[in-house]
Design a protein around this motif. Structure first.
Motif, mmCIF file in Angstrom:
data_model
loop_
_atom_site.group_PDB
_atom_site.id
_atom_site.type_symbol
_atom_site.label_atom_id
_atom_site.label_comp_id
_atom_site.label_asym_id
_atom_site.label_seq_id
_atom_site.Cartn_x
_atom_site.Cartn_y
_atom_site.Cartn_z
ATOM 1 N N VAL A 191 31.962 17.909 -58.083
ATOM 2 C CA VAL A 191 32.820 17.081 -57.238
ATOM 3 C C VAL A 191 33.095 15.744 -57.932
ATOM 4 O O VAL A 191 34.226 15.246 -57.894
ATOM 5 N N LEU A 192 32.096 15.166 -58.609
ATOM 6 C CA LEU A 192 32.324 13.917 -59.334
ATOM 7 C C LEU A 192 33.283 14.113 -60.507
ATOM 8 O O LEU A 192 34.119 13.245 -60.779
ATOM 9 N N VAL A 193 33.188 15.240 -61.198
ATOM 10 C CA VAL A 193 34.110 15.526 -62.304
ATOM 11 C C VAL A 193 35.532 15.667 -61.771
ATOM 12 O O VAL A 193 36.481 15.104 -62.329
ATOM 13 N N ILE A 194 35.691 16.396 -60.679
ATOM 14 C CA ILE A 194 37.011 16.553 -60.068
ATOM 15 C C ILE A 194 37.532 15.201 -59.592
ATOM 16 O O ILE A 194 38.722 14.883 -59.757
ATOM 17 N N THR A 195 36.655 14.384 -59.020
ATOM 18 C CA THR A 195 37.035 13.049 -58.585
ATOM 19 C C THR A 195 37.509 12.209 -59.762
ATOM 20 O O THR A 195 38.536 11.527 -59.678
ATOM 21 N N TYR A 196 36.770 12.266 -60.876
ATOM 22 C CA TYR A 196 37.178 11.513 -62.065
ATOM 23 C C TYR A 196 38.562 11.953 -62.530
ATOM 24 O O TYR A 196 39.432 11.110 -62.806
ATOM 25 N N GLY A 242 41.312 5.643 -68.236
ATOM 26 C CA GLY A 242 40.067 6.406 -68.338
ATOM 27 C C GLY A 242 38.872 5.541 -67.982
ATOM 28 O O GLY A 242 37.966 5.973 -67.253
ATOM 29 N N ILE A 243 38.878 4.304 -68.464
ATOM 30 C CA ILE A 243 37.793 3.368 -68.140
ATOM 31 C C ILE A 243 37.801 3.031 -66.656
ATOM 32 O O ILE A 243 36.750 3.035 -65.999
ATOM 33 N N LEU A 244 38.983 2.748 -66.104
ATOM 34 C CA LEU A 244 39.060 2.419 -64.675
ATOM 35 C C LEU A 244 38.624 3.600 -63.815
ATOM 36 O O LEU A 244 37.902 3.422 -62.822
ATOM 37 N N ALA A 245 39.019 4.810 -64.187
ATOM 38 C CA ALA A 245 38.596 5.996 -63.435
ATOM 39 C C ALA A 245 37.081 6.186 -63.510
ATOM 40 O O ALA A 245 36.447 6.590 -62.531
ATOM 41 N N LEU A 246 36.497 5.886 -64.674
ATOM 42 C CA LEU A 246 35.034 5.956 -64.788
ATOM 43 C C LEU A 246 34.362 4.940 -63.868
ATOM 44 O O LEU A 246 33.383 5.259 -63.182
ATOM 45 N N LEU A 247 34.864 3.708 -63.856
ATOM 46 C CA LEU A 247 34.304 2.693 -62.954
ATOM 47 C C LEU A 247 34.412 3.145 -61.504
ATOM 48 O O LEU A 247 33.457 3.013 -60.726
#
Length: 144
Positions: free
Chosen positions: A14-19, A59-64
């Motif tokens: 779910v976290l991968v899909i969220t990212y 990518g950085i913002l999505a990780l945050l």
């Protein structure tokens, strides 16, 4: 055979899909913002083309954004109260604003620049609305 599309209950997936969802939403919003307001949102630098600028910075913002979820869940556990939609929106507005501001401080390396903090606030607000809508759809799909 299930008739509905559902997401797995595995929190890691779910976290991968969220990212991936947040990355796609962030990238689209930044690209459209740059197209409509190129005088305020700059993509690219001397050594970074606009495509890489979008990929790296969003990518950085999505990780945050994704890494914040477990910490917010921990706060909910400690308070013994779930965040309301408004709480999530306010939290993500602040997270997006700070994230955009910090990312744009590295404009030479990441290729994403803005003209002022007002642009960061406006971009954070738009991101907040669209991320919120996307995440609510993801949650609805996960619960169905």
């Amino acid at each position: 055979m299930p008739s509905k599309t559902t997401l797995p209950d595995n929190p890691g997936i779910v976290l991968v899909i969220t990212y991936l969802l947040l990355f796609a939403v962030n990238s689209l919003v930044l690209y459209l913002g740059h197209l409509w307001f190129p005088q305020y949102i700059v993509l690219g630098a001397a050594s970074v083309n606009p495509t890489w600028a979008i990929l790296h910075s969003m990518g950085i913002l999505a990780l945050l954004n994704t890494f914040a979820i477990p910490f917010i869940r921990e706060i909910e556990t400690q308070r013994h109260k779930l965040f309301s939609n408004t709480d999530w929106m306010v939290t993500y507005f602040a997270l997006n604003f700070v994230g955009i501001w910090l990312i744009t401080r590295l404009a030479q390396q990441l290729g994403f620049g803005i003209t002022s903090w007002v642009v960061a606030a406006a971009l954070a607000f738009v991101l907040d609305l669209i991320q919120g809508a996307a995440m609510m759809q993801l949650e609805k799909l996960r619960r169905s």
